[in-house]
Design a protein around this motif. Structure first.
Motif: not given
Length: 456
Positions: A375, A392-393, A396, A399-400, A405-406
């Motif tokens: 990840g 991107l962090t 993620v 998304t959580s 879900e990514l």
């Protein structure tokens, strides 16, 4: 390939063919206990059988030889022989007859008229003088003993297996609990603990499982303290930077128009963006974010994000879907994915909506290996790339929060692809309702039917 390697590979193939439950500790312990009990029962049963049989045979042999002595005296004195004795009687085993003819005494167990009989024979004028003793009671005693040994062995094996399985199950249950807690900690639940009572009370004896549980709890507590310290540090640094950056931004606006002023203002904007990203990450790490869920049509929402991104991004809606999500957080995720595709990938960048799945695809070199394996990581980018690895962090983390879900992957024909799967909102029509449902909206969807949330 050596014979040892071939045997090892053959053993692995056999293990793969076995059911998965055969790999459990409970099954292995049950097999071990059963095998050991069977071996012990067989050994003890054989010893008892041999001992009792030898004692029974010796008793019957002594009785038969004593009768043979009495009959021999009667034969030598010319007295009539009893009915259980005779010279060369019918049914006397041939090997015992030959032994007696050669002048020796002996005994043998054989069937006589359908009954087990102990024969004893000795020499008598070149013939065989023999007596017989009923051996039925002794044979029944040995048979009954064998049955008792077998029955008691089965009962002992069953009882031992039950007790052993109970004891092993208690151990495996504690091991499963420890493994579950370890997985929860790995998933980010730093408050998870085993809390084995043996580790809390020093007076209680500790076994190996309690030692492992205590070590896991200690490790989790230490890890939690370190992570919380890092989170507080990140949040404090970002928060303290906001005030001087605000003043610096205001001062940069007062600089004379020119290239130096543009460079300073650009760097100030970059530092302010980085500070806001750090604050957002610290909030996500704290896991106290609250979501504002609502029902949205996914296609128009993605179209809005693409339009406001200000980038030449293509959009294709294969199949429309209705999702229940936090609009602001979803826009943040999609915006970061699109920005990352343009910054680190190559044109064309394409966004595809297929039901509750959104794909962001570029045609650049693809995601690095470390990102696909573990990840995105903060402040880590490939050499020569611009950025801090926070986009991107954050994607993620958000998304959580929204329960989506990514997944990051590289396309077979080149380029990086991020696949975002959202919880789809499904409205079931009432039994008396005909025709397709109305255009979904938060109010109509909740008022006109029973909502159901299905993760795709």
């Amino acid at each position: 390939m050596s014979p040892r390697s071939r045997r090892r590979r053959a053993g692995r193939r056999v293990l793969r063919l076995l059911p998965a439950w055969t790999a459990t500790l409970t099954w292995k312990a049950a097999v071990f206990i059963t095998v050991m009990c069977c071996a012990l029962a067989a050994l003890l049963g054989a010893l008892v059988h041999v001992s009792v049989t030898r004692q029974t045979v010796d008793t019957a042999r002594d009785k038969a030889l004593n009768r043979l002595e009495e009959v021999t005296r009667s034969y030598e004195s010319g007295e009539p022989l009893p009915r259980f004795a005779g010279v060369d009687p019918e049914g006397l085993p041939a090997e015992l007859r030959e032994l007696a003819v050669r002048g020796r005494r002996g005994t043998v167990v054989a069937d006589h008229e359908g009954h087990p009989t102990m024969w004893a024979a000795g020499p008598a004028d070149g013939r065989a003088l023999a007596v017989r003793v009923d051996y039925s009671l002794s044979a029944r005693t040995i048979t009954g003993l064998d049955r008792s040994i077998l029955g008691s062995s089965v009962l002992a094996i069953g009882a031992t297996l039950l007790v052993g399985a109970f004891a092993v199950t208690r151990v495996t249950r504690r091991l499963h609990l420890t493994a579950t807690v370890a997985r929860r900690i790995s998933a980010g639940d730093l408050d998870a603990r085993v809390n084995d009572p043996r580790t809390k009370d020093p007076s209680l004896p500790q076994d190996e499982v309690a030692t492992v549980s205590g070590a896991l709890d200690t490790m989790a507590s230490s890890l939690q303290r370190k992570l919380q310290s890092e989170q507080r540090f990140t949040a404090d640094v970002a928060h303290e930077l906001r005030t001087p950056l605000t003043g610096l931004s205001a001062a940069a606006e007062l600089l004379p128009v020119g290239r130096p002023a543009e460079l300073v203002q650009d760097r100030v904007r970059a530092m302010r963006a980085l500070t806001e990203d750090l604050l957002e990450i610290s909030r996500l790490d704290a896991r106290n974010e609250k979501v504002d869920l609502a029902v949205h049509a996914l296609g128009p929402l993605v179209e809005r994000v693409v339009r406001y991104s200000g980038t030449p991004t293509g959009l294709t809606v294969v199949r429309e879907a209705t999702v229940e999500t936090d609009k602001r957080r979803l826009e943040r995720v999609l915006g970061n994915l699109i920005a990352n595709a343009h910054k680190h990938g190559a044109a064309p960048v394409e966004v595809t909506v297929d039901g509750p799945v959104v794909r962001v695809r570029d045609h650049g070199p693809g995601y690095p290996a470390y990102l696909l394996e573990s990840g995105p990581q903060r402040f880590r980018t490939e050499s020569g790339s611009k950025g801090h690895g926070l986009g991107l962090t954050i994607a993620v983390g958000q998304t959580s929060v929204i329960g989506a879900e990514l997944v990051f992957a590289n396309a077979p024909d080149g380029g990086a692809e991020a696949r975002l799967t959202l919880p789809e909102y499904v409205r079931f029509a009432a039994p008396d309702e005909d025709g397709p449902p109305d255009d979904p909206s938060p109010s109509s969807a909740h008022n006109s039917g029973t909502p159901s949330h299905k993760g795709t």
